[in-house]
Design a protein around this motif. Structure first.
Motif, PDB file in Angstrom:
ATOM      1  N   SER A 106       2.547   1.733  -3.393  1.00 15.73           N
ATOM      2  CA  SER A 106       1.705   2.197  -4.498  1.00 15.73           C
ATOM      3  C   SER A 106       1.291   3.648  -4.282  1.00 15.73           C
ATOM      4  O   SER A 106       1.166   4.405  -5.246  1.00 15.73           O
ATOM      5  CB  SER A 106       0.495   1.283  -4.679  1.00 15.73           C
ATOM      6  OG  SER A 106      -0.446   1.526  -3.698  1.00 15.73           O
ATOM      7  N   ILE A 107       1.125   4.053  -3.005  1.00 15.39           N
ATOM      8  CA  ILE A 107       0.775   5.458  -2.765  1.00 15.39           C
ATOM      9  C   ILE A 107       1.941   6.370  -3.124  1.00 15.39           C
ATOM     10  O   ILE A 107       1.772   7.397  -3.785  1.00 15.39           O
ATOM     11  CB  ILE A 107       0.334   5.663  -1.302  1.00 15.39           C
ATOM     12  CG1 ILE A 107      -1.084   5.123  -1.127  1.00 15.39           C
ATOM     13  CG2 ILE A 107       0.359   7.137  -0.925  1.00 15.39           C
ATOM     14  CD1 ILE A 107      -1.633   5.312   0.242  1.00 15.39           C
ATOM     15  N   THR A 129       0.840  -1.205   0.000  1.00 20.33           N
ATOM     16  CA  THR A 129       0.000   0.000   0.000  1.00 20.33           C
ATOM     17  C   THR A 129       0.870   1.248   0.000  1.00 20.33           C
ATOM     18  O   THR A 129       0.648   2.181  -0.777  1.00 20.33           O
ATOM     19  CB  THR A 129      -0.902   0.000   1.245  1.00 20.33           C
ATOM     20  OG1 THR A 129      -1.394  -1.313   1.440  1.00 20.33           O
ATOM     21  CG2 THR A 129      -2.037   0.949   1.076  1.00 20.33           C
ATOM     22  N   SER A 173       2.121   6.860  -6.835  1.00 22.16           N
ATOM     23  CA  SER A 173       1.158   7.822  -7.377  1.00 22.16           C
ATOM     24  C   SER A 173       1.571   9.249  -7.053  1.00 22.16           C
ATOM     25  O   SER A 173       1.503  10.142  -7.895  1.00 22.16           O
ATOM     26  CB  SER A 173      -0.229   7.553  -6.804  1.00 22.16           C
ATOM     27  OG  SER A 173      -0.682   6.297  -7.203  1.00 22.16           O
ATOM     28  N   ILE A 174       2.043   9.434  -5.793  1.00 20.23           N
ATOM     29  CA  ILE A 174       2.378  10.802  -5.397  1.00 20.23           C
ATOM     30  C   ILE A 174       3.544  11.329  -6.224  1.00 20.23           C
ATOM     31  O   ILE A 174       3.532  12.473  -6.685  1.00 20.23           O
ATOM     32  CB  ILE A 174       2.702  10.846  -3.886  1.00 20.23           C
ATOM     33  CG1 ILE A 174       1.413  10.685  -3.090  1.00 20.23           C
ATOM     34  CG2 ILE A 174       3.382  12.160  -3.518  1.00 20.23           C
ATOM     35  CD1 ILE A 174       1.622  10.607  -1.613  1.00 20.23           C
ATOM     36  N   ILE A 205       5.191  -4.150  -8.013  1.00 26.33           N
ATOM     37  CA  ILE A 205       5.027  -5.332  -8.866  1.00 26.33           C
ATOM     38  C   ILE A 205       5.506  -6.579  -8.132  1.00 26.33           C
ATOM     39  O   ILE A 205       4.806  -7.592  -8.047  1.00 26.33           O
ATOM     40  CB  ILE A 205       5.814  -5.152 -10.181  1.00 26.33           C
ATOM     41  CG1 ILE A 205       5.213  -4.041 -11.031  1.00 26.33           C
ATOM     42  CG2 ILE A 205       5.845  -6.451 -10.967  1.00 26.33           C
ATOM     43  CD1 ILE A 205       6.059  -3.651 -12.202  1.00 26.33           C
ATOM     44  N   ILE A 245      -5.002   7.386  -4.668  1.00 28.36           N
ATOM     45  CA  ILE A 245      -4.707   8.030  -3.382  1.00 28.36           C
ATOM     46  C   ILE A 245      -5.998   8.405  -2.665  1.00 28.36           C
ATOM     47  O   ILE A 245      -6.259   7.962  -1.546  1.00 28.36           O
ATOM     48  CB  ILE A 245      -3.840   9.283  -3.590  1.00 28.36           C
ATOM     49  CG1 ILE A 245      -2.530   8.906  -4.279  1.00 28.36           C
ATOM     50  CG2 ILE A 245      -3.539   9.940  -2.254  1.00 28.36           C
ATOM     51  CD1 ILE A 245      -1.700  10.087  -4.659  1.00 28.36           C
ATOM     52  N   PHE A 258      -3.838   8.913 -11.518  1.00 31.01           N
ATOM     53  CA  PHE A 258      -2.970   8.717 -10.354  1.00 31.01           C
ATOM     54  C   PHE A 258      -3.523   9.345  -9.086  1.00 31.01           C
ATOM     55  O   PHE A 258      -3.057   9.033  -8.001  1.00 31.01           O
ATOM     56  CB  PHE A 258      -1.564   9.236 -10.652  1.00 31.01           C
ATOM     57  CG  PHE A 258      -0.852   8.375 -11.649  1.00 31.01           C
ATOM     58  CD1 PHE A 258      -0.336   7.160 -11.260  1.00 31.01           C
ATOM     59  CD2 PHE A 258      -0.749   8.752 -12.965  1.00 31.01           C
ATOM     60  CE1 PHE A 258       0.287   6.338 -12.164  1.00 31.01           C
ATOM     61  CE2 PHE A 258      -0.125   7.932 -13.884  1.00 31.01           C
ATOM     62  CZ  PHE A 258       0.397   6.728 -13.480  1.00 31.01           C
TER      63      PHE A 258
END
Lengths: 141, 112, 508
Positions: free
Chosen positions: A67-68, A64, A71-72, A129, C21, C17
């Motif tokens: 993946s966050i 988690t 994205s950030i 992954i 979040i 993306f």
């Protein structure tokens, strides 16, 4: 894993990690950059997990987080690029910071920033992954 | 010229693998072989005899650089290749869980 | 310089993306934001279509040196405006439909994130002005679509996705290979610059080899027969909103669009290439229709009919290319290309609607087998009526839009003295009518044996279907010359006039 593997992994991980950071921050001066450095960083993490972690719950938490942060960092890249729409020549992906002197660590405008963010992104993506595949395998067993 | 032909042969080796292999993982490996043959071709296209790495420094005067654009293309394509390979492996693992085998002769529900 | 063009890529990419979040905090964020951003893109693309300015955008501000473009170009001309419109309108309607449809699946956030990623990739393909970036955006959209096809993670979905990925990857490698060969020959990647250089070149065997590679690669992406093997599996196994998106726009935006763009604006096409493309188009038109007749699975039937309709689009362009390369009358070529573009818009509308209708049937009955379905028209009046409209549109019955676009293509074929092609188009149209009558009879009419208690689908799903059905009727208006001038003429002009595209990028 046995004690020898754990100890060696502990010792080596630090150097791998530092080497990855070196590759990332010198991305605009030497061959390498965000992708190569990020892959090395992910390698350090994966070595740690292979040597120590087998607890699926813990891995899930790590995934988690990975993946966050992925994205950030991508969003930050986009924001940096969009800021170019408002500064200087007002173009998307504009290099608006001063370019400095060739060969110095702090130079080339926004490129080092992109390199660092891409490094984080690649490390997080590779880790995600890897963890996704591992967690899936743990669930089967 | 020989190296260009060799990279093309590598491409054909990958294609042969995809057509003849029956194992999902081996198909993925064959796809990777195909992919990397194209990367080799791209790097070869950008190569100039006696050229050095395209990094601007003060030490060399009037240097001959190799073409940096194909290298940038190869780097980008490697990233894409990573994504496709990860995707293929994820699907292959899930297929293994559903069918209990990697053999494509036994995985054929869809026909017609 | 207009700063709105990159927004078409930035907005969906950023949303893709942001969703993972914020979606962790509130579950309803994803399903509100996705239709919202696509509505914004709809507004922008329609206002672009109605305005007449065409422009190019230089990412990063790397100006051309000695008239040789360096850096990444985004080009907005008539043709790309049209495709952008199709993508955002269908994307908006499908994302609304998906709100209720996707409820039964887990990880809805991932669905919307991948959906946005796919839209961003397609917008990128359509806007990109150089072939390597085109390849990168193409990969973004197809990787998202691989994941979306396997979204149900059942046996069939996974198998379809694996097949799709293997063939899709081979296609990508062929495309990358031809990009490498083109770079080898011209030492540039910009489409306009390449076409500038190729104009002075003679046609060599090397160039023909590159062209064949490109046709094969993008033909695999567009599922032209004989490269169609993945399409029926992938499009029928995906969740219905995704199938609507894949059949409606993906195969056009990354397959047909790129073939047409490269051959009209980059290569100087020869008569042989034009004939090859026309023959491929005719083959997919016939074989796709013949294979569709015997299908038992409703979504599989629709997938085969997609192959057949893509054939129509391709032969329209092929006729145009044949006339232009022989130096024939330009007015016939204009007619053929306009007909193709018109059919492209129409196909995305009615094929989207048909897949959404099939999804509605599957949502309520949990089966796609024609043998078990039947007599649903009383229980599901909206689905039945809209699907009937779409079926009549796709088989070319007036006053629906499909009739006019097919008519234009057939008239162009007759005027170009290609009587065989015109006859084939008519025959295939009749075959289409046959299998859609069968589809209607076995799903919505006839005896209702198993599903006496099914209800109509919820509002969000029927809303998109009704809008698309209205569009099916409304788009017939494009056949009126004054409307056609607004919608299609810019696209046709930018395709026929090669120098226009070059001048757009290289401003002297």
């Amino acid at each position: 894993m046995s004690l020898i593997v754990k100890k060696v992994a502990q010792l080596i991980t630090v150097f791998i990690f530092l080497y990855g950071i070196y590759i990332i921050v010198h991305g605009h001066l030497t061959p390498g950059g965000g992708f190569a450095g990020g892959a090395i960083l992910a390698g350090a993490y994966i070595l740690q997990i292979l040597a120590f972690g087998r607890d699926p719950l813990h891995l899930k938490k790590k995934e988690t987080g990975a993946s966050i942060s992925e994205s950030i960092s991508i969003l930050t890249v986009l924001i940096l690029a969009v800021v170019g729409l408002f500064i200087g020549t007002k173009v998307f992906f504009n290099n608006y910071l001063p370019s400095g002197k060739i060969g110095e660590l702090v130079s080339a405008g926004t490129i080092p920033l992109y390199n660092i963010l891409i490094g984080i992104e690649v490390a997080a993506a590779l880790l995600t992954i890897f963890l996704a595949l591992i967690i899936y395998k743990e669930e089967i067993e | 010229m020989m190296v260009y032909i060799l990279s093309f042969i590598l491409f054909l080796v990958g294609l042969y693998g995809i057509i003849t292999r029956r194992n999902l993982i081996k198909i993925v490996i064959s796809l990777s072989i195909m992919e990397f043959s194209i990367f080799i071709l791209l790097v070869l296209i950008g190569y100039i005899d006696g050229g050095i790495a395209p990094i601007i420094t003060d030490q060399v005067i009037n240097p001959t650089y190799v073409d940096p654009l194909p290298q940038a293309m190869v780097l980008t394509a490697i990233v894409i290749g990573l994504a496709t390979t990860a995707m293929l492996m994820a699907i292959a693992i899930r297929l293994y869980r559903k069918y209990g085998t990697f053999d494509i002769r036994e995985i054929k529900n869809l026909k017609g | 310089m207009n700063s709105l063009i990159p927004l078409f890529i930035i907005i969906p990419l950023a949303t893709a993306f942001v969703i993972p979040i914020i979606g962790k905090l509130t579950s309803s964020f994803a399903k509100i934001i996705t239709p919202a951003i696509l509505l914004i893109l709809c507004y922008f693309s329609i206002s672009f279509l109605l305005s007449s300015n065409q422009e190019s955008y230089i990412v990063g501000g790397w100006q051309a040196i000695n008239d040789i473009p360096i850096g990444i170009y985004l080009v907005l001309d008539g043709f790309s405006k049209l495709i952008l419109c199709i993508i955002s309108i269908l994307g908006f309607l499908v994302s609304i439909y998906a709100i209720t449809y996707i409820k039964e699946y887990t990880s809805k956030n991932n669905f919307y994130a991948l959906f946005c990623l796919m839209v961003a990739g397609m917008n990128g393909v359509v806007l990109s002005g150089d072939i390597f970036n085109l390849f990168v955006f193409l990969e973004i959209s197809v990787i998202a679509s691989y994941a979306l096809v396997a979204f149900g993670v059942g046996k069939k979905e996974l198998e379809a996705s694996f097949k799709y990925q293997v063939l899709g990857n081979i296609a990508s490698f062929l495309i990358l290979f031809s990009v490498a060969l083109l770079y080898w020959q011209t030492k540039t990647l910009n489409i306009a610059d390449i076409s500038n250089i190729l104009k002075t070149h003679d046609s060599t065997a090397f160039l023909t080899f590159t062209q064949i590679l490109l046709i094969t690669g993008f033909g695999l992406k567009a599922a032209i027969i004989p490269f169609h093997a993945w399409l029926p599996d992938a499009h029928s196994s995906a969740p219905s909103p995704v199938s609507a998106m894949l059949s409606g726009v993906l195969i056009k935006a990354i397959g047909v669009y790129v073939i047409i763009r490269l051959f009209f604006n980059m290569f100087v096409f020869t008569y042989d290439i034009a004939v090859t493309i026309t023959v491929l188009g005719a083959l997919s038109m016939i074989i796709g229709a013949l294979l569709a007749i015997n299908q038992k699975d409703i979504k599989r039937l629709l997938a085969y009919s997609s192959i057949s309709q893509i054939g129509y689009i391709i032969i329209g362009f092929g006729i145009g290319m044949m006339i232009l390369s022989k130096g024939g009358k330009q007015s016939i070529a204009v007619l053929a290309i306009a007909g193709s573009l018109f059919h492209m818009i129409n196909h995305s509308v009615f094929k989207g609607l048909l897949f959404l209708g099939a999804g509605a049937v599957e949502y309520r009955t949990n089966t796609r087998d024609m043998g078990q379905l039947g007599g649903l028209s009383e229980n599901m009046p909206i689905t039945s009526t809209t699907t009937l409209g779409a079926s009549m549109a796709i088989s070319g019955i007036p006053p629906f839009n499909g009739f006019f676009s097919k008519l234009i293509i057939i008239i162009a074929a007759v005027q170009a003295n290609l009587y065989v092609l015109a006859a084939l188009a008519v025959i295939v149209s009749i075959i289409t009518l046959v299998y859609f009558l069968k589809y209607q009879k076995s799903v919505f009419y006839g005896e209702n044996r198993n599903f006496k208690k099914v209800k109509e689908v919820p509002f969000a799903m029927s809303f998109s279907m009704i809008i698309l059905a209205i569009l099916c009727l409304g788009l017939s208006l494009i056949a009126i010359p004054s409307v056609r001038e607004i919608v299609l003429d810019q696209a046709v002009n930018s395709l026929i006039d090669m120098d226009k595209y070059i001048n757009l990028v290289i401003q002297h």
